[in-house]
Design a protein around this motif. Structure first.
Motif, PDB file in Angstrom:
ATOM      1  N   ALA A  97      13.643  -7.180 -32.751  1.00 10.95           N
ATOM      2  CA  ALA A  97      12.584  -6.330 -33.269  1.00 10.95           C
ATOM      3  C   ALA A  97      12.258  -5.262 -32.232  1.00 10.95           C
ATOM      4  O   ALA A  97      11.964  -5.570 -31.082  1.00 10.95           O
ATOM      5  N   GLU A  98      12.307  -3.990 -32.645  1.00 11.54           N
ATOM      6  CA  GLU A  98      12.250  -2.895 -31.668  1.00 11.54           C
ATOM      7  C   GLU A  98      10.940  -2.814 -30.914  1.00 11.54           C
ATOM      8  O   GLU A  98      10.918  -2.489 -29.725  1.00 11.54           O
ATOM      9  N   PHE A  99       9.804  -3.109 -31.530  1.00 13.60           N
ATOM     10  CA  PHE A  99       8.531  -2.877 -30.863  1.00 13.60           C
ATOM     11  C   PHE A  99       8.243  -3.878 -29.749  1.00 13.60           C
ATOM     12  O   PHE A  99       7.432  -3.611 -28.868  1.00 13.60           O
ATOM     13  N   CYS A 100       8.902  -5.028 -29.771  1.00 13.82           N
ATOM     14  CA  CYS A 100       8.659  -6.003 -28.707  1.00 13.82           C
ATOM     15  C   CYS A 100       9.172  -5.505 -27.363  1.00 13.82           C
ATOM     16  O   CYS A 100       8.721  -5.945 -26.306  1.00 13.82           O
TER      17      CYS A 100
ATOM     18  N   PHE B 263       2.167   7.136 -23.321  1.00 15.86           N
ATOM     19  CA  PHE B 263       2.369   5.689 -23.321  1.00 15.86           C
ATOM     20  C   PHE B 263       2.714   5.242 -21.904  1.00 15.86           C
ATOM     21  O   PHE B 263       3.354   5.986 -21.151  1.00 15.86           O
ATOM     22  N   PRO B 264       2.304   4.043 -21.493  1.00 14.88           N
ATOM     23  CA  PRO B 264       2.589   3.571 -20.130  1.00 14.88           C
ATOM     24  C   PRO B 264       4.067   3.696 -19.760  1.00 14.88           C
ATOM     25  O   PRO B 264       4.944   3.247 -20.500  1.00 14.88           O
TER      26      PRO B 264
ATOM     27  N   LEU C 270       5.079   3.132 -32.701  1.00 13.30           N
ATOM     28  CA  LEU C 270       4.580   1.881 -32.125  1.00 13.30           C
ATOM     29  C   LEU C 270       3.063   1.789 -32.293  1.00 13.30           C
ATOM     30  O   LEU C 270       2.530   0.762 -32.720  1.00 13.30           O
ATOM     31  N   LYS C 271       2.358   2.877 -31.958  1.00 11.63           N
ATOM     32  CA  LYS C 271       0.896   2.891 -32.062  1.00 11.63           C
ATOM     33  C   LYS C 271       0.452   2.740 -33.521  1.00 11.63           C
ATOM     34  O   LYS C 271      -0.539   2.084 -33.827  1.00 11.63           O
ATOM     35  N   THR C 272       1.220   3.353 -34.448  1.00 13.24           N
ATOM     36  CA  THR C 272       0.815   3.361 -35.855  1.00 13.24           C
ATOM     37  C   THR C 272       1.112   2.048 -36.565  1.00 13.24           C
ATOM     38  O   THR C 272       0.317   1.589 -37.392  1.00 13.24           O
ATOM     39  N   HIS C 273       2.219   1.407 -36.219  1.00 13.87           N
ATOM     40  CA  HIS C 273       2.690   0.268 -37.008  1.00 13.87           C
ATOM     41  C   HIS C 273       2.717  -1.054 -36.247  1.00 13.87           C
ATOM     42  O   HIS C 273       3.366  -2.003 -36.683  1.00 13.87           O
ATOM     43  N   SER C 274       2.036  -1.137 -35.093  1.00 13.92           N
ATOM     44  CA  SER C 274       1.999  -2.395 -34.345  1.00 13.92           C
ATOM     45  C   SER C 274       0.588  -2.609 -33.810  1.00 13.92           C
ATOM     46  O   SER C 274      -0.273  -1.737 -33.928  1.00 13.92           O
ATOM     47  N   PRO C 275       0.327  -3.772 -33.211  1.00  7.23           N
ATOM     48  CA  PRO C 275      -1.029  -4.043 -32.684  1.00  7.23           C
ATOM     49  C   PRO C 275      -1.401  -3.263 -31.424  1.00  7.23           C
ATOM     50  O   PRO C 275      -2.512  -3.422 -30.923  1.00  7.23           O
ATOM     51  N   TRP C 276      -0.494  -2.468 -30.860  1.00  5.58           N
ATOM     52  CA  TRP C 276      -0.850  -1.652 -29.697  1.00  5.58           C
ATOM     53  C   TRP C 276      -2.022  -0.726 -30.037  1.00  5.58           C
ATOM     54  O   TRP C 276      -2.053  -0.123 -31.108  1.00  5.58           O
ATOM     55  N   ARG C 277      -2.985  -0.597 -29.123  1.00  5.24           N
ATOM     56  CA  ARG C 277      -4.123   0.293 -29.317  1.00  5.24           C
ATOM     57  C   ARG C 277      -4.413   1.057 -28.034  1.00  5.24           C
ATOM     58  O   ARG C 277      -4.155   0.558 -26.936  1.00  5.24           O
ATOM     59  N   TYR C 278      -4.964   2.280 -28.179  1.00  2.00           N
ATOM     60  CA  TYR C 278      -5.321   3.047 -26.986  1.00  2.00           C
ATOM     61  C   TYR C 278      -6.530   3.922 -27.253  1.00  2.00           C
ATOM     62  O   TYR C 278      -6.896   4.169 -28.412  1.00  2.00           O
ATOM     63  N   ALA C 279      -7.166   4.361 -26.176  1.00  2.46           N
ATOM     64  CA  ALA C 279      -8.329   5.234 -26.257  1.00  2.46           C
ATOM     65  C   ALA C 279      -8.314   6.185 -25.071  1.00  2.46           C
ATOM     66  O   ALA C 279      -7.770   5.868 -24.011  1.00  2.46           O
ATOM     67  N   MET C 280      -8.913   7.366 -25.251  1.00  4.86           N
ATOM     68  CA  MET C 280      -9.039   8.322 -24.164  1.00  4.86           C
ATOM     69  C   MET C 280     -10.397   8.103 -23.500  1.00  4.86           C
ATOM     70  O   MET C 280     -11.438   8.260 -24.125  1.00  4.86           O
ATOM     71  N   VAL C 281     -10.398   7.713 -22.215  1.00  6.51           N
ATOM     72  CA  VAL C 281     -11.639   7.409 -21.504  1.00  6.51           C
ATOM     73  C   VAL C 281     -12.132   8.606 -20.691  1.00  6.51           C
ATOM     74  O   VAL C 281     -13.274   8.614 -20.217  1.00  6.51           O
TER      75      VAL C 281
END
Length: 473
Positions: free
Chosen positions: A89-92, A375-376, A423-434
């Protein structure tokens, strides 16, 4: 009674742990260095095994898509490993990469090498885990068998495995290329070539390439070029570079031979470019510019934050490319160079659009602010990325009379390459601009990362199950 070898090694390990290196004898130091090397090889072998197990836990059914390498400049994709290896699975892959502090592409390679060794090069895999072959050497073989063209069947890969394992992985790059060429001939994998000698399997493998490592820019403003060319072409190029370097010296250049040869290569490229652009018969003095450079330059260190021992620096259009003020001055003084200085956009101004479509000015501001995919550990230039709404734009708010939760505004936009956008749209990864240009990401298993212009920093790790983190004071 004198201490045994094992007892002495225990004493050496204790001394190293205590930082008492100065007390070690020369013999102890050699033994310790060797032990550290063995420990490093063992750890690398375990990492391969763990990467393969991570792949086992993420079959393609988990997100209905198999991992693959995106080939730059091409529309097709290559599999993560050779024929007969399981799909992943690609996102892992991205989560493994961030935990290791490497890019997603590097993590794909790690998993691909692990699967290639375990399933198609089992003898070499066993030698790695027995400590007979270092992991890096085995990974070099795996990289070759994965990307051979034409592709090796599982049986053909097994032949390579047997030959390499017989010499405990001690095989150089040229020997490995010849072995692969022989394998291609032995298993009749080569595409018919009427010009090739059927008795010379090596002709079926074409190693020629020219690679410009444009993501690896030195702080001195240089970039590495790697090439494999035809023998005659290589000799011609060497003669041309040597002649130009000698001409520079005769004209008074005091630079080193290496520096003059490097400059000669650039001169050769620009001269040929100008000749190609010009009409036949054009006088050399009327040649069009051979080099065109587009620059967004910020040389105030208080704004850009970039200072080096070489002097004032800025950044070229590709956000990863440092450029020295002296370099721009030299380019502007070269009559064969056309330099375009783009108007500087204020990166601190909040810009807002009225629709989901991102206006050109806002897109340019985000590209200049973020420089790369945010992304990191991703270094893909922002100019080739998507511009993502951190909070998605809602198409239905106007009809329902609600305020827009995801406006097209500077503080709600970020550059993401296509893979990490998906990845951000279709997986549990989440991010925010601080803060402007500063992003905090949360991985599916709770790991957190901060990404800014200085790179990626891992934040507090997740709590172990059932073990709360103590309060900070």
């Amino acid at each position: 009674m004198a201490p045994s070898r094992v007892e002495r090694m225990i004493e050496v390990a204790a001394a190293l742990k205590a930082g008492e290196v100065e007390d070690l004898t020369a013999s102890d130091l050699l033994a310790s260095i060797r032990a550290e090397r063995d420990a490093e090889n063992a750890a690398a072998a375990r990492q391969l095994a763990l990467a393969a197990r991570w792949a086992d836990l993420h079959p393609p059914e988990s997100i209905h898509s198999a991992a693959s390498f995106a080939v730059p400049g091409c529309e097709h994709e290559e599999p993560i490993a050779g024929e007969g290896t399981p799909l992943v699975a690609e996102f892992c892959v991205a989560e493994l990469g961030t935990v290791l502090g490497i890019s997603t592409t590097a993590a794909k390679k790690l998993i691909g090498h692990a699967l290639e060794l375990r399933h198609r090069l089992p003898r070499l895999w066993a030698q790695v885990h027995a400590g007979a072959v270092p992991a890096w050497r085995a990974r070099t073989v795996a990289e070759t068998t994965i990307h051979t063209n034409p592709a090796l069947t599982r049986e053909a890969a097994g032949f390579v495995d047997a030959q390499v394992a017989a010499v405990a992985g001690r095989i150089g790059a040229a020997q490995l290329d010849r072995l692969v060429a022989e394998t291609i001939t032995r298993y009749d994998l080569a595409v018919a070539d009427p010009t090739a000698d059927p008795d010379d399997g090596y002709l079926h493998v074409d190693p020629r390439h020219v690679t410009v490592h444009d993501q690896d820019v030195h702080f001195a403003g240089t970039m590495r070029i790697e090439a494999e060319v035809d023998l005659a072409d290589a000799l011609d190029l060497d003669r041309a570079v040597a002649h130009d370097a000698a001409t520079q010296k005769a004209l008074g250049s005091t630079e080193s031979l290496d520096a003059r040869r490097a400059k000669a290569l650039g001169n050769l490229a620009r001269t040929q470019t100008a000749l190609d652009l010009a009409d036949p018969g054009t006088d050399s003095e009327d040649l069009p510019p051979a080099r065109e450079v587009v620059i967004h330059a910020h040389f105030d260190a208080t704004l850009s934050g970039d200072t080096t021992i070489f002097g004032p620096t800025g950044r070229m259009e590709n956000g990863q490319r440092l450029v020295l003020l002296e370099q721009i001055q030299a380019w502007c003084g070269d009559t064969r160079t056309r330099v375009t200085i783009k108007p500087v956009i204020d990166l601190h101004t909040q810009l807002t659009g009225q629709t989901r479509k991102i206006p050109a000015t806002i897109r340019e501001q985000i590209i200049l602010r973020d420089r790369t995919c945010v992304f990191p550990n991703c270094g893909r230039p922002a100019r080739g990325c998507d511009i993502d709404h951190l909070v998605p734009w809602d198409e239905h708010v106007e009809a329902e009379g609600r305020p827009q939760p995801g406006p097209t505004t500077t503080s709600n936009l970020a550059a993401l390459c296509r893979f990490h956008h998906r990845l951000k749209t279709h997986s549990p990864w989440r991010y925010a601009m601080v803060a402007p240009g500063v992003f905090e990401w949360t991985a599916p298993h709770g790991y957190r990362y901060r990404r800014d212009h200085t790179g990626t920093t891992e934040l507090d790790p997740p709590d172990p199950p059932g073990v709360p983190r103590p309060l900070r004071r």
